[in-house]
Design a protein around this motif. Structure first.
Motif, PDB file in Angstrom:
ATOM      1  N   ARG A  83     -10.402  31.183  21.985  1.00 29.83           N
ATOM      2  CA  ARG A  83      -9.920  32.038  23.068  1.00 29.83           C
ATOM      3  C   ARG A  83      -9.189  33.226  22.444  1.00 29.83           C
ATOM      4  O   ARG A  83      -8.490  33.083  21.434  1.00 29.83           O
ATOM      5  CB  ARG A  83      -8.948  31.291  23.992  1.00 29.83           C
ATOM      6  N   PHE A  84      -9.343  34.371  23.076  1.00 32.39           N
ATOM      7  CA  PHE A  84      -8.609  35.548  22.617  1.00 32.39           C
ATOM      8  C   PHE A  84      -7.156  35.468  23.067  1.00 32.39           C
ATOM      9  O   PHE A  84      -6.866  35.168  24.228  1.00 32.39           O
ATOM     10  CB  PHE A  84      -9.250  36.825  23.157  1.00 32.39           C
ATOM     11  N   LEU A  85      -6.254  35.746  22.133  1.00 37.11           N
ATOM     12  CA  LEU A  85      -4.836  35.878  22.450  1.00 37.11           C
ATOM     13  C   LEU A  85      -4.528  37.294  22.907  1.00 37.11           C
ATOM     14  O   LEU A  85      -3.626  37.517  23.718  1.00 37.11           O
ATOM     15  CB  LEU A  85      -3.992  35.519  21.225  1.00 37.11           C
ATOM     16  N   GLU A  86      -5.263  38.258  22.354  1.00 33.04           N
ATOM     17  CA  GLU A  86      -5.256  39.652  22.796  1.00 33.04           C
ATOM     18  C   GLU A  86      -6.711  40.014  23.070  1.00 33.04           C
ATOM     19  O   GLU A  86      -7.580  39.727  22.241  1.00 33.04           O
ATOM     20  CB  GLU A  86      -4.671  40.577  21.727  1.00 33.04           C
ATOM     21  N   PRO A  87      -7.004  40.636  24.214  1.00 29.17           N
ATOM     22  CA  PRO A  87      -8.406  40.852  24.596  1.00 29.17           C
ATOM     23  C   PRO A  87      -9.239  41.511  23.496  1.00 29.17           C
ATOM     24  O   PRO A  87      -8.936  42.619  23.049  1.00 29.17           O
ATOM     25  CB  PRO A  87      -8.294  41.757  25.829  1.00 29.17           C
ATOM     26  N   GLY A  88     -10.263  40.799  23.040  1.00 34.80           N
ATOM     27  CA  GLY A  88     -11.193  41.335  22.059  1.00 34.80           C
ATOM     28  C   GLY A  88     -10.644  41.513  20.669  1.00 34.80           C
ATOM     29  O   GLY A  88     -11.309  42.100  19.806  1.00 34.80           O
ATOM     30  N   SER A  89      -9.455  40.979  20.396  1.00 37.53           N
ATOM     31  CA  SER A  89      -8.807  41.213  19.104  1.00 37.53           C
ATOM     32  C   SER A  89      -8.377  39.892  18.465  1.00 37.53           C
ATOM     33  O   SER A  89      -9.195  39.175  17.893  1.00 37.53           O
ATOM     34  CB  SER A  89      -7.614  42.158  19.299  1.00 37.53           C
ATOM     35  N   ASP A  90      -7.097  39.554  18.556  1.00 35.98           N
ATOM     36  CA  ASP A  90      -6.584  38.323  17.947  1.00 35.98           C
ATOM     37  C   ASP A  90      -7.063  37.102  18.721  1.00 35.98           C
ATOM     38  O   ASP A  90      -7.059  37.098  19.957  1.00 35.98           O
ATOM     39  CB  ASP A  90      -5.058  38.343  17.916  1.00 35.98           C
ATOM     40  N   PHE A  91      -7.425  36.053  17.983  1.00 35.96           N
ATOM     41  CA  PHE A  91      -7.947  34.853  18.627  1.00 35.96           C
ATOM     42  C   PHE A  91      -7.402  33.594  17.968  1.00 35.96           C
ATOM     43  O   PHE A  91      -6.901  33.608  16.844  1.00 35.96           O
ATOM     44  CB  PHE A  91      -9.479  34.832  18.598  1.00 35.96           C
ATOM     45  N   VAL A  92      -7.501  32.493  18.711  1.00 38.49           N
ATOM     46  CA  VAL A  92      -7.207  31.153  18.214  1.00 38.49           C
ATOM     47  C   VAL A  92      -8.415  30.290  18.533  1.00 38.49           C
ATOM     48  O   VAL A  92      -9.100  30.505  19.541  1.00 38.49           O
ATOM     49  CB  VAL A  92      -5.927  30.572  18.860  1.00 38.49           C
ATOM     50  N   GLY A  93      -8.686  29.314  17.677  1.00 41.20           N
ATOM     51  CA  GLY A  93      -9.809  28.432  17.933  1.00 41.20           C
ATOM     52  C   GLY A  93      -9.601  27.065  17.317  1.00 41.20           C
ATOM     53  O   GLY A  93      -8.631  26.829  16.585  1.00 41.20           O
ATOM     54  N   VAL A  94     -10.525  26.157  17.636  1.00 44.60           N
ATOM     55  CA  VAL A  94     -10.503  24.814  17.062  1.00 44.60           C
ATOM     56  C   VAL A  94     -11.873  24.511  16.467  1.00 44.60           C
ATOM     57  O   VAL A  94     -12.910  24.925  16.992  1.00 44.60           O
ATOM     58  CB  VAL A  94     -10.134  23.735  18.101  1.00 44.60           C
ATOM     59  N   ALA A  95     -11.848  23.790  15.354  1.00 44.08           N
ATOM     60  CA  ALA A  95     -13.068  23.309  14.709  1.00 44.08           C
ATOM     61  C   ALA A  95     -13.164  21.805  14.920  1.00 44.08           C
ATOM     62  O   ALA A  95     -12.137  21.110  14.962  1.00 44.08           O
ATOM     63  CB  ALA A  95     -13.045  23.633  13.214  1.00 44.08           C
ATOM     64  N   ASP A  96     -14.385  21.303  15.037  1.00 47.21           N
ATOM     65  CA  ASP A  96     -14.519  19.870  15.319  1.00 47.21           C
ATOM     66  C   ASP A  96     -14.292  18.996  14.091  1.00 47.21           C
ATOM     67  O   ASP A  96     -14.444  17.774  14.149  1.00 47.21           O
ATOM     68  CB  ASP A  96     -15.856  19.560  15.991  1.00 47.21           C
ATOM     69  N   THR A  97     -13.898  19.625  12.990  1.00 45.14           N
ATOM     70  CA  THR A  97     -13.461  18.890  11.802  1.00 45.14           C
ATOM     71  C   THR A  97     -11.950  18.698  11.780  1.00 45.14           C
ATOM     72  O   THR A  97     -11.393  18.225  10.785  1.00 45.14           O
ATOM     73  CB  THR A  97     -13.905  19.638  10.538  1.00 45.14           C
ATOM     74  N   GLY A  98     -11.271  19.081  12.876  1.00 43.90           N
ATOM     75  CA  GLY A  98      -9.835  18.871  12.969  1.00 43.90           C
ATOM     76  C   GLY A  98      -9.001  19.998  12.407  1.00 43.90           C
ATOM     77  O   GLY A  98      -7.930  19.759  11.839  1.00 43.90           O
ATOM     78  N   PHE A  99      -9.463  21.239  12.595  1.00 48.10           N
ATOM     79  CA  PHE A  99      -8.732  22.413  12.125  1.00 48.10           C
ATOM     80  C   PHE A  99      -8.459  23.370  13.283  1.00 48.10           C
ATOM     81  O   PHE A  99      -9.266  23.495  14.208  1.00 48.10           O
ATOM     82  CB  PHE A  99      -9.539  23.180  11.073  1.00 48.10           C
ATOM     83  N   TRP A 100      -7.320  24.053  13.192  1.00 44.47           N
ATOM     84  CA  TRP A 100      -7.079  25.273  13.955  1.00 44.47           C
ATOM     85  C   TRP A 100      -7.628  26.438  13.142  1.00 44.47           C
ATOM     86  O   TRP A 100      -7.622  26.399  11.909  1.00 44.47           O
ATOM     87  CB  TRP A 100      -5.582  25.514  14.153  1.00 44.47           C
ATOM     88  N   PHE A 101      -8.075  27.490  13.825  1.00 44.14           N
ATOM     89  CA  PHE A 101      -8.373  28.728  13.106  1.00 44.14           C
ATOM     90  C   PHE A 101      -7.854  29.920  13.903  1.00 44.14           C
ATOM     91  O   PHE A 101      -7.756  29.885  15.134  1.00 44.14           O
ATOM     92  CB  PHE A 101      -9.864  28.873  12.774  1.00 44.14           C
ATOM     93  N   PHE A 102      -7.490  30.967  13.166  1.00 43.11           N
ATOM     94  CA  PHE A 102      -6.923  32.182  13.740  1.00 43.11           C
ATOM     95  C   PHE A 102      -7.538  33.386  13.040  1.00 43.11           C
ATOM     96  O   PHE A 102      -7.943  33.303  11.876  1.00 43.11           O
ATOM     97  CB  PHE A 102      -5.400  32.224  13.545  1.00 43.11           C
ATOM     98  N   GLY A 103      -7.597  34.508  13.732  1.00 44.27           N
ATOM     99  CA  GLY A 103      -8.115  35.715  13.114  1.00 44.27           C
ATOM    100  C   GLY A 103      -8.119  36.870  14.094  1.00 44.27           C
ATOM    101  O   GLY A 103      -7.541  36.798  15.186  1.00 44.27           O
ATOM    102  N   ARG A 104      -8.793  37.937  13.697  1.00 45.28           N
ATOM    103  CA  ARG A 104      -8.862  39.143  14.525  1.00 45.28           C
ATOM    104  C   ARG A 104     -10.243  39.774  14.355  1.00 45.28           C
ATOM    105  O   ARG A 104     -10.757  39.872  13.238  1.00 45.28           O
ATOM    106  CB  ARG A 104      -7.773  40.132  14.108  1.00 45.28           C
ATOM    107  N   ILE A 105     -10.842  40.199  15.462  1.00 45.14           N
ATOM    108  CA  ILE A 105     -12.118  40.909  15.427  1.00 45.14           C
ATOM    109  C   ILE A 105     -11.855  42.388  15.150  1.00 45.14           C
ATOM    110  O   ILE A 105     -11.079  43.034  15.867  1.00 45.14           O
ATOM    111  CB  ILE A 105     -12.885  40.763  16.758  1.00 45.14           C
ATOM    112  N   ALA A 106     -12.486  42.911  14.096  1.00 46.35           N
ATOM    113  CA  ALA A 106     -12.408  44.345  13.792  1.00 46.35           C
ATOM    114  C   ALA A 106     -13.522  45.070  14.542  1.00 46.35           C
ATOM    115  O   ALA A 106     -14.600  44.504  14.780  1.00 46.35           O
ATOM    116  CB  ALA A 106     -12.546  44.571  12.292  1.00 46.35           C
ATOM    117  N   ARG A 107     -13.262  46.332  14.909  1.00 44.70           N
ATOM    118  CA  ARG A 107     -14.216  47.078  15.726  1.00 44.70           C
ATOM    119  C   ARG A 107     -14.380  48.508  15.220  1.00 44.70           C
ATOM    120  O   ARG A 107     -13.468  49.072  14.602  1.00 44.70           O
ATOM    121  CB  ARG A 107     -13.759  47.103  17.191  1.00 44.70           C
TER     122      ARG A 107
END
Length: 339
Positions: A83-107
């Motif tokens: 899910r995006f924390l900021e629209p179209g930019s920063d996001f948080v996610g989950v992996a089915d291996t038991g990890f959180w992931f975070f990042g940002r989409i560059a445009r």
């Protein structure tokens, strides 16, 4: 004294959080907080959704662009939901291996996705603050985000748990929520892949991947608010549900996937009418998009809906490569036109 359901849930979360803190303190001598792994992500641009064609419109969806993502880290991949924390930019996610992931989409200046920046992953922890040792205990598949709280749906060890979002210090769950669907109706690897907030329904909605009732429809539930109760989603063909998000008008956009050795992998987007999402009903709606191996798809598992700065209603998708050399991690982006 009479308490509202929301207040009772807050009390339950607080009690669970207190227990988790106590357990974490008692376990502190046995384990360190899992380390955050920062990763460089290589992104190959995808300019055509249908392979070999420059077509942009696919029904009401306009393809904007996509990325094929790779990394040298062995932990990268298995991306199940985001899910995006900021629209179209920063996001948080989950992996089915038991990890959180975070990042940002560059445009680029045209607002097309060009890469992923500041990407990092960290292991999920149990109530004691210790990283899960077995994948089946942390098979995270669904994710909703609201007011700094991440609500995660897990398969196999079926549960819906809530966490405070702090990318630099993800802690144990605050609490687990009652998902209303009878536990014995949930298939081991076909649990809650969709966890989504609906303002119109008064809170969280969960939809299973392929846990079927006697009529062959898919179990789901509104788990908060005055409208809460179990409903089902009509299963259409060989497709299973892998994620969903609510649109501004209250309809539910579902991401669906199918696979067979004969035809390979397929994906589909289906729009579920808001008024069919209610206790005891069978929810249904039209297919907006269907794609097969002739398109730039893979094992499509994650979806989010957001509004771009120019007002466009956006749909973003990610795929889960299952850590297989035969599969890819994709990010795809569309504009959803309502006219």
């Amino acid at each position: 004294m009479i308490f509202s359901a929301a207040r009772l849930r807050r009390f339950a979360c607080a009690a669970t959080a207190a227990f988790a803190l106590s357990a974490m303190l008692s376990a502190s001598s046995r384990a360190e907080q899992p380390a955050i792994e920062r990763m460089e992500i290589s992104a190959r641009p995808i300019s055509q959704f249908q392979i070999g064609l420059d077509q942009k419109m696919f029904g009401p969806l306009e393809f904007v662009g996509g990325l094929e993502l790779t990394s040298s880290s062995r932990n990268f991949g298995a991306l199940s939901a985001f899910r995006f924390l900021e629209p179209g930019s920063d996001f948080v996610g989950v992996a089915d291996t038991g990890f959180w992931f975070f990042g940002r989409i560059a445009r680029d200046p045209a607002l097309r996705p060009t890469g992923v920046e500041n990407f990092r992953m960290v292991q999920m922890v149990d109530a004691s603050g210790i990283a899960f040792e077995k994948k089946w205990l942390a098979d995270a598949e669904g994710l909703a985000v609201k007011d700094g709280i991440a609500t995660v749906g897990f398969e196999r060890m079926h549960r819906v748990a809530q966490y405070q979002i702090d990318p630099d210090n993800m802690k144990p769950p605050l609490c687990e929520l009652d998902f209303l669907v009878p536990r014995n109706e949930l298939r081991q690897n076909r649990g809650f892949e969709t966890v989504a907030y609906s303002a119109g329904k008064g809170g969280l909605v969960v939809v299973s991947e392929k846990s079927l009732d006697v009529a062959g429809n898919i179990f789901a539930a509104i788990i908060e608010g005055p409208q809460k109760g179990v409903f089902t989603v009509k299963r259409d063909g060989e497709f299973d549900i892998t994620d969903g998000a609510f649109l501004p008008d209250g309809d539910l956009l579902l991401l669906e996937r199918s696979f067979s050795m004969a035809s390979g992998v397929k994906m589909r987007l289906r729009r579920i009418a808001s008024d069919s999402i209610a206790r005891g009903k069978v929810a249904d709606g039209p297919v907006l998009l269907e794609a097969n191996m002739g398109y730039q798809i893979d094992n499509m598992e994650g979806l989010d809906v957001w509004q771009r700065s120019d007002g466009a209603l956006m749909v973003s998708l990610i795929s889960d490569d299952n850590h297989s050399i035969l599969q890819r991690n994709l990010y795809l982006e569309f504009i959803l036109h309502d006219d």
